[in-house]
Design a protein around this motif. Structure first.
Motif, PDB file in Angstrom:
ATOM      1  N   GLN A   1      31.572  39.758  48.622  1.00 28.07           N
ATOM      2  CA  GLN A   1      32.912  40.294  48.864  1.00 28.07           C
ATOM      3  C   GLN A   1      33.606  40.671  47.561  1.00 28.07           C
ATOM      4  OE1 GLN A   1      35.201  37.549  51.214  1.00 28.07           O
ATOM      5  NE2 GLN A   1      33.726  37.525  52.906  1.00 28.07           N
ATOM      6  N   VAL A   2      33.491  39.791  46.572  1.00 23.27           N
ATOM      7  CA  VAL A   2      34.191  40.005  45.304  1.00 23.27           C
ATOM      8  C   VAL A   2      33.715  41.287  44.628  1.00 23.27           C
ATOM      9  CG1 VAL A   2      34.555  39.097  42.977  1.00 23.27           C
ATOM     10  CG2 VAL A   2      34.666  37.566  44.948  1.00 23.27           C
ATOM     11  N   TYR A   3      32.420  41.540  44.674  1.00 23.34           N
ATOM     12  CA  TYR A   3      31.865  42.701  43.972  1.00 23.34           C
ATOM     13  C   TYR A   3      31.564  43.881  44.902  1.00 23.34           C
ATOM     14  CZ  TYR A   3      31.512  40.323  39.493  1.00 23.34           C
ATOM     15  OH  TYR A   3      31.803  39.692  38.303  1.00 23.34           O
ATOM     16  N   ASP A   4      32.071  43.817  46.113  1.00 23.24           N
ATOM     17  CA  ASP A   4      31.892  44.936  47.043  1.00 23.24           C
ATOM     18  C   ASP A   4      32.607  46.165  46.490  1.00 23.24           C
ATOM     19  OD1 ASP A   4      32.233  46.763  49.291  1.00 23.24           O
ATOM     20  OD2 ASP A   4      31.570  45.097  50.550  1.00 23.24           O
ATOM     21  N   SER A   5      31.927  47.294  46.542  1.00 28.69           N
ATOM     22  CA  SER A   5      32.524  48.525  45.993  1.00 28.69           C
ATOM     23  C   SER A   5      33.780  48.937  46.745  1.00 28.69           C
ATOM     24  CB  SER A   5      31.494  49.665  46.038  1.00 28.69           C
ATOM     25  OG  SER A   5      31.062  49.881  47.366  1.00 28.69           O
ATOM     26  N   ASP A   6      33.919  48.474  47.988  1.00 25.92           N
ATOM     27  CA  ASP A   6      35.104  48.816  48.786  1.00 25.92           C
ATOM     28  C   ASP A   6      36.187  47.745  48.710  1.00 25.92           C
ATOM     29  OD1 ASP A   6      33.904  51.176  49.680  1.00 25.92           O
ATOM     30  OD2 ASP A   6      32.908  50.140  51.339  1.00 25.92           O
ATOM     31  N   CYS A   7      35.987  46.735  47.881  1.00 23.63           N
ATOM     32  CA  CYS A   7      36.954  45.643  47.794  1.00 23.63           C
ATOM     33  C   CYS A   7      38.292  46.152  47.261  1.00 23.63           C
ATOM     34  CB  CYS A   7      36.424  44.534  46.880  1.00 23.63           C
ATOM     35  SG  CYS A   7      37.565  43.145  46.672  1.00 23.63           S
ATOM     36  N   CYS A   8      39.365  45.839  47.997  1.00 26.99           N
ATOM     37  CA  CYS A   8      40.703  46.237  47.546  1.00 26.99           C
ATOM     38  C   CYS A   8      41.659  45.045  47.543  1.00 26.99           C
ATOM     39  CB  CYS A   8      41.244  47.364  48.429  1.00 26.99           C
ATOM     40  SG  CYS A   8      41.306  46.950  50.185  1.00 26.99           S
ATOM     41  N   ASN A   9      41.103  43.857  47.724  1.00 24.11           N
ATOM     42  CA  ASN A   9      41.896  42.635  47.687  1.00 24.11           C
ATOM     43  C   ASN A   9      42.180  42.287  46.231  1.00 24.11           C
ATOM     44  OD1 ASN A   9      42.616  39.833  47.533  1.00 24.11           O
ATOM     45  ND2 ASN A   9      41.793  39.515  49.585  1.00 24.11           N
ATOM     46  N   SER A  10      43.443  42.291  45.846  1.00 28.05           N
ATOM     47  CA  SER A  10      43.795  42.083  44.439  1.00 28.05           C
ATOM     48  C   SER A  10      43.367  40.703  43.939  1.00 28.05           C
ATOM     49  CB  SER A  10      45.305  42.266  44.239  1.00 28.05           C
ATOM     50  OG  SER A  10      46.030  41.321  45.013  1.00 28.05           O
ATOM     51  N   ILE A  11      43.430  39.713  44.815  1.00 20.92           N
ATOM     52  CA  ILE A  11      43.015  38.362  44.422  1.00 20.92           C
ATOM     53  C   ILE A  11      41.525  38.339  44.093  1.00 20.92           C
ATOM     54  CG2 ILE A  11      42.740  35.983  45.206  1.00 20.92           C
ATOM     55  CD1 ILE A  11      45.615  36.687  44.582  1.00 20.92           C
ATOM     56  N   LEU A  12      40.710  38.960  44.938  1.00 24.62           N
ATOM     57  CA  LEU A  12      39.271  38.986  44.706  1.00 24.62           C
ATOM     58  C   LEU A  12      38.918  39.857  43.514  1.00 24.62           C
ATOM     59  CD1 LEU A  12      37.758  39.134  48.322  1.00 24.62           C
ATOM     60  CD2 LEU A  12      38.273  37.152  46.895  1.00 24.62           C
ATOM     61  N   LEU A  13      39.630  40.955  43.350  1.00 24.46           N
ATOM     62  CA  LEU A  13      39.358  41.829  42.210  1.00 24.46           C
ATOM     63  C   LEU A  13      39.640  41.113  40.894  1.00 24.46           C
ATOM     64  CD1 LEU A  13      40.804  45.233  43.504  1.00 24.46           C
ATOM     65  CD2 LEU A  13      38.402  44.639  43.160  1.00 24.46           C
ATOM     66  N   GLU A  14      40.699  40.319  40.863  1.00 21.82           N
ATOM     67  CA  GLU A  14      41.007  39.561  39.651  1.00 21.82           C
ATOM     68  C   GLU A  14      39.958  38.479  39.404  1.00 21.82           C
ATOM     69  OE1 GLU A  14      44.521  36.751  37.703  1.00 21.82           O
ATOM     70  OE2 GLU A  14      44.884  37.789  39.607  1.00 21.82           O
ATOM     71  N   LEU A  15      39.391  37.965  40.491  1.00 24.41           N
ATOM     72  CA  LEU A  15      38.388  36.906  40.371  1.00 24.41           C
ATOM     73  C   LEU A  15      37.141  37.381  39.636  1.00 24.41           C
ATOM     74  CD1 LEU A  15      37.598  33.999  41.097  1.00 24.41           C
ATOM     75  CD2 LEU A  15      36.823  34.836  43.325  1.00 24.41           C
ATOM     76  N   ARG A  16      36.885  38.684  39.669  1.00 20.62           N
ATOM     77  CA  ARG A  16      35.704  39.224  38.973  1.00 20.62           C
ATOM     78  C   ARG A  16      35.674  38.829  37.503  1.00 20.62           C
ATOM     79  NH1 ARG A  16      35.171  45.555  41.012  1.00 20.62           N
ATOM     80  NH2 ARG A  16      34.707  45.107  43.228  1.00 20.62           N
ATOM     81  N   GLU A  17      36.860  38.735  36.920  1.00 13.09           N
ATOM     82  CA  GLU A  17      36.958  38.428  35.493  1.00 13.09           C
ATOM     83  C   GLU A  17      36.371  37.059  35.160  1.00 13.09           C
ATOM     84  OE1 GLU A  17      40.493  37.793  32.123  1.00 13.09           O
ATOM     85  OE2 GLU A  17      40.956  38.742  34.045  1.00 13.09           O
ATOM     86  N   TYR A  18      36.324  36.162  36.149  1.00  9.00           N
ATOM     87  CA  TYR A  18      35.939  34.777  35.887  1.00  9.00           C
ATOM     88  C   TYR A  18      34.562  34.419  36.435  1.00  9.00           C
ATOM     89  CZ  TYR A  18      40.979  35.028  35.406  1.00  9.00           C
ATOM     90  OH  TYR A  18      42.251  35.427  35.059  1.00  9.00           O
ATOM     91  N   LEU A  19      33.853  35.393  36.979  1.00 15.63           N
ATOM     92  CA  LEU A  19      32.528  35.150  37.552  1.00 15.63           C
ATOM     93  C   LEU A  19      31.451  35.836  36.725  1.00 15.63           C
ATOM     94  CD1 LEU A  19      33.197  35.866  41.363  1.00 15.63           C
ATOM     95  CD2 LEU A  19      33.663  33.777  40.064  1.00 15.63           C
TER      96      LEU A  19
END
Length: 329
Positions: A1-19
């Motif tokens: 979900q976090v790295y889905d190209s269609d992800c538009c959830n700001s919380i998940l998008l920010e989480l990318r920075e920490y994974l």
């Protein structure tokens, strides 16, 4: 979900920075029904990576765990709820011996409220000194993750970890050795003779641009262990000789100015402890930012939620407190 190209959830998008980065799934040819996540190798950019895995949270079992599972997890480390984290393992590079010290999960489970600070500090000690620069950088990165957790109520994490990685070998460091005086000319190690543009370059010391007043600029590029070996070799031959050095700190604008870090004195072969002060206890305002990674890993027990993850937040705050005590003391 976090790295889905269609992800538009700001919380998940920010989480990318920490994974660790996600590169899809993979199945081995010999077992096509087995599926694995392909994740970034966080250690790839490090020469001598020091690695620590710390499980975060007050509970290492999820809300749907059986009573048997809960008992099993609690019995592994009864202090988890009070301390809020557990060291699962570490590997620390020691500069002097050019080797790693490894601790497994039994080491972490042996830590108590009284010993956890020293137990964590072991990860940041390279055999010469405490890497305070790494501790400070780690605290900053944990605080960013804490900020994310305090701003989201979508996910709760159980039995998840933080992966710490930092560079164990000393970075290429430039310093100026000035006002070099010799008690005995024969005591000068090879490669440190004055009045030469480049005397020797063997991945230990590069001496360049000797000035008329005797100042020498040296690049120490392969860590204290190599320098120590060079120094010991020279000192074994001329252990009665003395070499006086005055080390000056490098300002951000590359202007050298005098420092009291090492007063001009006869070192009597005691170069390494003096250099240790330079490499490991440099003032924060002039120190390069440490090469440190802190990433969230292990997501087998992450659940949707409508509340803050108080257990994880508690663990992060307590870990920051412990690291800050190590830094201050």
């Amino acid at each position: 979900q976090v790295y889905d190209s269609d992800c538009c959830n700001s919380i998940l998008l920010e989480l990318r920075e920490y994974l660790p980065k996600y590169f899809g799934v993979w199945s081995p040819p010999t077992a096509p029904n087995d599926m694995y996540l392909k994740l970034e190798d966080v250690t790839r950019k490090f020469n001598k990576p020091c690695i620590m895995d710390v499980k975060i949270g007050q509970k290492s079992y999820d809300p749907y765990a059986s009573a048997e599972k809960i008992q099993q997890q609690v019995s592994k480390y009864p202090l988890m709820e009070e301390i809020g984290f557990l060291v699962l393992g570490m590997r620390v590079y020691h500069v002097y011996s050019d080797s790693y010290e490894t601790q497994n999960q039994h080491y972490g489970r042996s830590l108590t409220k009284e010993t956890v600070k020293d137990g964590i500090a072991k990860f940041f000690h390279n055999g010469y000194c405490l890497r305070k620069d790494v501790i400070a950088a780690s605290i900053q990165k944990i605080e960013k993750i804490l900020e994310w957790f305090e701003g989201q109520e979508q996910l709760n994490f159980y039995a998840s970890s933080l992966l710490f990685v930092y560079e164990g070998s000393c970075k290429a460091t430039t310093m100026r050795l000035s006002d070099v005086t010799l008690a005995e000319k024969r005591g000068v190690p090879k490669g440190l003779l004055p009045c030469r543009d480049i005397v020797e370059y063997n991945n230990n010391i590069q001496v360049i641009n000797s000035t008329e007043n005797g100042k020498i600029e040296a690049s120490v590029s392969k860590g204290l262990s190599k320098f120590y070996a060079l120094h010991q070799k020279a000192y074994a031959k001329r252990h009665h000789s003395q070499l006086s050095l005055k080390v000056e700190n490098l300002e951000p604008d590359s202007v050298w100015k005098s420092s009291t870090c090492i007063a001009q004195e006869h070192l009597n072969g005691n170069v390494i402890p003096q250099l240790e002060k330079v490499f490991c206890h440099m003032p924060a305002e002039i120190k390069e930012s440490a090469n440190v990674e802190v990433r969230m890993i292990d997501f087998a027990h992450v659940f949707p939620s409508n509340t803050k993850d108080e257990g994880y937040i508690y663990g992060l705050k307590n870990l920051i407190t412990v690291l800050q005590h190590i830094l201050d003391n």
